[in-house]
Scaffold this active site. Structure first.
Site, short mmCIF file in Angstrom:
data_model
loop_
_atom_site.label_atom_id
_atom_site.label_comp_id
_atom_site.label_asym_id
_atom_site.label_seq_id
_atom_site.Cartn_x
_atom_site.Cartn_y
_atom_site.Cartn_z
N TYR A 1 32.02 19.59 -4.46
CA TYR A 1 31.50 18.39 -5.12
C TYR A 1 31.19 17.31 -4.08
CZ TYR A 1 31.42 14.35 -8.31
OH TYR A 1 31.06 13.22 -9.01
N SER B 1 29.11 8.95 -5.87
CA SER B 1 30.56 8.90 -6.05
C SER B 1 31.16 8.34 -4.78
CB SER B 1 31.10 10.31 -6.31
OG SER B 1 32.51 10.37 -6.22
#
Length: 233
Positions: free
Chosen positions: A148, A134
């Site tokens: 995360y 990501s």
């Protein structure tokens, strides 16, 4: 030439898009699914598709999935670690259980798969590992999940480690670092990138396909795809 790829989390969203793209390009796939019946959504000859039970929270299923793949096809050319979860964990919200779940699925599961698959990837001389990370692996942006981001940073470090571990045997590893993708993962998050500005799963599938097609001499450690103007990524 038959090429065999393992793809985790292929039952929907990005994983399904990656699987469909690779099938369309002639790859033979082994899909790691919590519910193997989900493989019925893919239009492929039985000889080109294997559905195996894989639960990112169950260590034993990683070894079993790799073993079933190699037993069935005799080789392994690529591993795409796509399965991942998102929990909102920061200094004001989220629980220890949420943080543990993030690490179990986003970090420990890909580590196990890579460790088990690496000898088979080395044997081909052109093995590939793609970890779906990501832009949160590259920086921290206010309002996102600290937990995360931590796991995606770890996945990026893991990708670099794979490159060192497999380089002399032709293994190349890439961390694909996209911005917001239009999937269920972010559908209900406050402050998320507007739908019209999100990447489509098909776009990321195209990126994965492109990277897998590159020769050993064109190694791509990271592929970043922004959806917004960033200053530090």
């Amino acid at each position: 030439m038959t090429r065999i790829a393992m793809v985790s989390g292929a039952s929907r969203g990005l994983g399904a898009a990656i699987a469909k793209k690779l099938l369309s390009e002639g790859w033979t796939l082994s899909l790691g699914l919590r519910d193997v019946s989900q493989a019925q959504r893919f239009d492929a000859d039985e000889g080109r598709l294997l559905a195996c039970h894989f639960d990112a929270t169950d260590p034993a299923t990683a070894e079993t999935w790799v073993a079933q793949t190699v037993d069935r096809f005799g080789q392994l050319d690529a591993l795409v670690n796509n399965a991942g979860i998102l929990r909102m964990v920061d200094f004001d919200q989220g629980t220890e259980a949420d943080l543990d779940a993030l690490w179990a699925v986003n970090v420990k599961a890909p580590f196990r798969l890579i460790r088990t698959a690496l000898p088979h990837l080395k044997a081909t001389g052109t093995g590939r590992v793609i970890n779906i990370a990501s832009t949160d692996a590259k920086r921290y942006r206010g309002g996102t999940s600290v937990g995360y981001a931590m796991t995606k940073h770890a996945l990026l470090a893991m990708t670099q480690a794979v490159r060192h571990a497999g380089w002399d045997d032709g293994v190349r590893a890439t961390a694909v670092c996209p911005g917001a993708i239009d999937t269920d993962l972010i559908a209900n998050l406050p402050g998320v990138t507007p739908k019209a500005d999100r990447l489509t799963p098909e776009t990321i599938a195209d990126i994965v396909s492109f990277i897998l097609a590159l020769p050993n001499q064109a190694s791509v450690p990271e592929f970043i795809a922004n959806t917004r103007l960033e200053t530090v990524v």
